[in-house]
Write an enzyme that holds these catalytic residues in place. Sequence first.
Site, PDB file in Angstrom:
ATOM      1  N   TYR A  52      16.015  -5.233 -30.959  1.00  0.00           N
ATOM      2  CA  TYR A  52      14.817  -5.066 -30.120  1.00  0.00           C
ATOM      3  C   TYR A  52      14.643  -6.245 -29.147  1.00  0.00           C
ATOM      4  CZ  TYR A  52      12.838  -0.982 -32.587  1.00  0.00           C
ATOM      5  OH  TYR A  52      12.592   0.277 -33.088  1.00  0.00           O
ATOM      6  N   PHE A  60       3.717  -7.493 -30.259  1.00  0.00           N
ATOM      7  CA  PHE A  60       4.067  -6.740 -31.469  1.00  0.00           C
ATOM      8  C   PHE A  60       5.478  -7.055 -31.997  1.00  0.00           C
ATOM      9  CE2 PHE A  60       4.943  -3.953 -27.770  1.00  0.00           C
ATOM     10  CZ  PHE A  60       6.284  -3.632 -27.981  1.00  0.00           C
ATOM     11  N   ARG A  88      13.984  12.156 -27.049  1.00  0.00           N
ATOM     12  CA  ARG A  88      12.659  11.565 -26.843  1.00  0.00           C
ATOM     13  C   ARG A  88      11.570  12.639 -26.878  1.00  0.00           C
ATOM     14  NH1 ARG A  88      12.598   6.443 -25.809  1.00  0.00           N
ATOM     15  NH2 ARG A  88      10.608   6.412 -24.706  1.00  0.00           N
ATOM     16  N   THR A  94       5.209   7.573 -28.346  1.00  0.00           N
ATOM     17  CA  THR A  94       5.314   6.374 -29.195  1.00  0.00           C
ATOM     18  C   THR A  94       4.091   6.238 -30.098  1.00  0.00           C
ATOM     19  OG1 THR A  94       6.555   5.294 -27.437  1.00  0.00           O
ATOM     20  CG2 THR A  94       5.650   3.861 -29.143  1.00  0.00           C
ATOM     21  N   ARG A 105       6.929  12.721 -34.490  1.00  0.00           N
ATOM     22  CA  ARG A 105       5.878  11.705 -34.687  1.00  0.00           C
ATOM     23  C   ARG A 105       4.523  12.345 -35.001  1.00  0.00           C
ATOM     24  NH1 ARG A 105       8.302   7.824 -29.990  1.00  0.00           N
ATOM     25  NH2 ARG A 105       9.406   6.356 -31.353  1.00  0.00           N
ATOM     26  N   HIS A 118      13.004   6.217 -33.879  1.00  0.00           N
ATOM     27  CA  HIS A 118      13.290   5.497 -32.629  1.00  0.00           C
ATOM     28  C   HIS A 118      14.336   6.281 -31.851  1.00  0.00           C
ATOM     29  CE1 HIS A 118      14.434   2.322 -29.827  1.00  0.00           C
ATOM     30  NE2 HIS A 118      15.671   2.699 -30.069  1.00  0.00           N
TER      31      HIS A 118
END
Length: 141
Positions: A52, A60, A88, A94, A105, A118
């Site tokens: 990341y 975060f 996606r 997100t 999600r 992810h």
Amino acid sequence: MKTLERTLAIIKPDAVARQATGDIISMIEKKGFRIIGAKMLHITKPQAEGFYAVHAGKAFFDSLTDFMASGPILVMALEKDNAIKEWRELMGATNPANAAEGTIRKKWASSIEKNAVHGSDAEDTARFELSYYFAGYELAK
Ligand code: CMP
């Protein structure tokens, strides 16, 4: 236009702990993705920080990398026409509060951090992220 693409998918520690792995894989296969690589890993915090790195310095980052190193994850290489965008879309927003009905999600994420999955966000990040976890010989033809 259709372009055959590869993208990286991760089932995150929250979803693995909730035993959502099978359901998420089923959703992936029903959408027509080919899973051409898969491995269960428990990464270290430095390994999460490397993955990341693009988010280093964000508020975060520390919490995100602690979370990603907190338990096993399932990393997968997916192949499909327009795989990056389509994965996606299947993941959903997100922040699960904004995730559409029918997305992973919406079903499995509990917060913007513990958001179950992810996915790479563009061609260049997909290339980096796939190579972070897979050597070329580990991917099915
Ligand atoms: P992911 O798609 O894995 O990419 C970066 C991750 O950072 C994101 O999903 C979230 O899990 C996490 N994250 C935590 N807080 C935020 C935030 N405020 N904005 C965006 N991403 C966040």
